[in-house]
Design a protein around this motif. Structure first.
Motif: not given
Length: 194
Positions: A32-38
């Motif tokens: 989820l952190r990667r999705v939000i950062n992307t």
């Protein structure tokens, strides 16, 4: 089998299940952190919103992980009952807020669109076919007050009053008999023009 061996097996099983829960929570959090950062880097999400989502993600995963761990350890046997009760309370709060906002929004729309005004006679068609209505005597953010015609045997000194939620005027068929001129731009609370 001795009691201490049964306790050790139970402890090992709980420890293993707890480790799996923490690992799954960690992996979900990272994804989820990667999705939000992307999304933030592709400018689909503002930095402020991304920060809020990251905080929400972190707190939610920690809360749910702690509930699951307490459930596994037997500390909090009714963790899911607690969670479902909390969600029900939030849902009821939204329903209550929806009702208030619906009536307030309807009041503003009545003031802008003027389907009726003070002094007009209105009838709302009930789904059963029976009309309900009367003369509009007042309006606030929640209700429109209608004074009902005096029925036979009623005292003319104390007329019957009906408080109708404002959103009913947009959910039912409305019939209006107005004493205002059809093209009148008079205010909602004005007296009918002669």
């Amino acid at each position: 089998m001795p009691d201490y061996i049964i306790m050790l097996k139970t402890f090992a099983r709980e420890l293993g299940a707890g480790a799996i829960v923490v690992l799954v929570a960690f992996l979900i959090s990272r994804v989820l952190r990667r999705v939000i950062n992307t999304l933030r880097e592709s400018h689909s999400l503002s930095s402020t919103m991304a920060k809020r989502l990251q905080n929400f993600r972190q707190r939610t995963i920690i809360f749910i992980t702690l509930l699951v761990l307490m459930q596994i350890a037997g500390v909090f046997d009714n963790a899911w009952a607690f969670l479902s009760t909390a969600l029900l309370a939030v849902a009821l709060g939204f329903v209550a807020a929806w009702s208030i906002l619906s009536n307030a929004t309807s009041a503003v729309l009545v003031l802008i669109l003027r389907p009726f005004r003070i002094g007009d006679t209105v009838e709302l068609m009930d789904p059963t076919g029976e009309p309900m209505g009367g003369e509009v005597t007042d309006m606030n953010l929640m209700f429109t007050t209608l004074t009902l015609p005096v029925a036979e045997g009623d005292s003319p000194d104390r007329p019957s009053v009906l408080n109708v939620p404002n959103n009913f005027f947009f959910q039912r068929v409305l019939r209006t008999r107005s004493r205002h001129k059809p093209d009148s731009r008079a205010a909602f609370f004005s007296d009918p023009e002669d």
